[in-house]
Design an enzyme around this catalytic site. Structure first.
Site: not given
Length: 497
Positions: A79, A211
């Protein structure tokens, strides 16, 4: 003291006869960050350790996983690589006002970035295997399950089943992304697939506000996609400081992400033009990709826990005491599968303290206070300690709120209209800093240092007498002199939006 004595005497002292009666001193099920840390550190204390993990694949399933776990293979690491990729889009726009002559059209090669990401996580998977081997840990590839209080079974890739006994069993199987129960859910994807898409989607709907949701929304928008972020509450990032949540929402909109607060997805329908997304307000959105980022569930269903009586809660999280021990004395659990604080560095801490307790003759309880965290949206949010809402509940006296909102020096030249916001919360009765937050460039890098200060019990006076680094955004944390507002003790905090 009784618990400490019990652990140190009954669990860490092993006679030769006891060792000989088990194949391993410790067998770990799950080769993610927490499991690998516990295995390595236990082996360093002299324990004979075995660990099993599913075969490597970028996308997890009942048959695939990989040493390194979610964070390394399909979480934090890949990510962050994509976050870097998405950030360059805005940086290139800003560069023009710094004198860089760039053509109007700048091409982005998604496949190149994807391959770089895949190469890196493959490399890290190998690194984790070598770390275990170097520590003397015996590794197994396959599905592990518990068949007795001191027995595990590993089903290998070819279906062969191996059975081993262990004085201690540690469960570190993490968690898995979940699909919401709505019609057409099979048309959506989770973060696993999002990290390995063959093509970058031109139109995206992200469902969720944690998140993962805001990070992927920022990534795709930074790469030029049209992004809609749909979430149930009034603001994203529930559980964070409400004032900072509002800053993040404003920044997401400023970057071109379309927000849909107080909204749920009702149905997904496949059409010739893509996926038709229908909200619970009757709104229709068209997308090439729909990302479900609506939560994760503990990975405990395939462990055979019921056979040995290990207790779990209603979502499947394994119940443990303050030392990470289950109700079955020989079985322990750490990381996301316990659903305590689901962060990779926390799993590492729990793995370290498990090894100290069981094999290091140093009973240790994980400390969950003042754990810093970061949300890698663009720009990022980072915080440590209490939010304003938590501080109002927990402070001994009035809460002093110090804030600073300013245009970073880079933005004064680039022309980007995006303020950095910082915040300190102080207990007026003790002058102790209770919490710190920042939304702006480099926030995670800055907050790591602030976290050390809070861990040491720093006061506002100590912040004020610290010399700042100039010119930097970080210096604002030691120059906030004026109280923004004072909240009287006993005040009821506003509802977390």
């Amino acid at each position: 003291m009784e618990s400490r004595k019990m652990l140190s005497e009954a669990e860490t002292n092993k006679s030769a006869d006891q060792v000989a009666s088990f194949d391993f001193d410790l067998f770990v099920i799950g080769g993610g960050s927490g499991g690998v840390r516990a295995a390595r550190f236990s082996a360093n204390f002299g324990a004979k350790v075995g660990i099993c993990e599913l075969p490597y694949h970028p996308i997890s399933s009942d048959k695939h996983g990989g040493f390194g776990g979610t964070c390394v293979i399909r979480g934090c690491v890949p990510k962050k690589i994509l976050v870097y990729g998405g950030t360059f889009g805005g940086d290139l726009e800003d560069a023009r006002n710094f004198g860089w002559e760039l053509s109007e059209k700048i091409d982005f090669n998604w496949k190149k970035l994807l391959q770089k990401k895949t190469d890196e996580i493959s490399r890290l998977n190998g690194v984790y295997k070598r770390l275990l081997s170097s520590a003397g840990v015996k590794t197994f590839e396959g599905q592990g399950k518990i068949t007795g209080p001191n027995e595990v079974e590993v089903t290998q890739i070819d279906g062969t089943k191996l059975s081993y006994t262990a004085k201690h069993i540690l469960i570190a199987t993490g968690s898995r992304a979940q699909f919401p129960n709505i019609p057409g859910q099979e048309l959506g994807i989770t973060s696993d697939e999002a990290l390995s898409l063959e093509e970058i989607p031109k139109r995206v709907v992200v469902h969720g506000a944690g998140y993962i949701a805001v990070e992927f929304a920022s990534i795709w928008r930074g790469m030029g996609s049209e992004v809609h972020l749909v979430y149930r509450k009034e603001l994203p990032l529930r559980g964070f400081d409400d004032e900072m949540r509002a800053v993040v929402a404003k920044n997401l909109e400023g970057r071109g992400i379309v927000l849909h607060p107080s909204t749920n997805l009702a149905q997904l329908i496949k059409t010739e033009d893509g996926i038709k997304v229908i909200t619970d307000h009757g709104e229709e959105l068209m997308a090439d990709t729909v990302l479900f980022a609506t939560g994760r569930a503990p990975n405990s269903k395939r462990l055979n826990l019921e056979a040995v009586g290990v207790q779990v809660d209603k979502i499947g999280a394994i119940k443990v005491d303050e030392y990470s021990r289950t109700n079955v004395p020989s079985i322990w659990a750490i990381g996301d599968v316990t659903n305590r604080m689901n962060l990779t560095p926390v799993a590492l801490m729990e793995g370290t303290y498990f090894a100290n307790t069981v094999f290091g003759n140093r009973p240790s309880k994980p400390d969950y206070s003042n754990i810093p965290c970061a949300v890698f949206c663009n720009p990022p949010l980072s915080c440590v300690g209490l939010s304003e809402e938590q501080a109002i509940k927990q402070a001994n006296g009035d809460v002093l709120v110090f804030t600073s909102s300013f245009n970073p020096m880079k933005n004064t030249i680039s022309g980007r209209q995006e303020k950095t916001v910082m915040k300190l919360l102080v207990d007026a009765a003790t002058d102790k800093v209770l919490g710190a937050s920042m939304c702006g460039p480099d926030a995670p890098e800055i907050m790591q240092g602030i976290a050390i200060a809070l861990k040491c019990g720093a006061t506002k006076a100590q912040f004020d007498t610290t010399v700042g680094i100039h010119p930097s955004s970080a210096e604002e944390f030691v120059t906030m002199r004026s109280v923004t507002r004072r909240i009287p003790v006993g005040t009821t905090p506003k509802t977390n939006l």
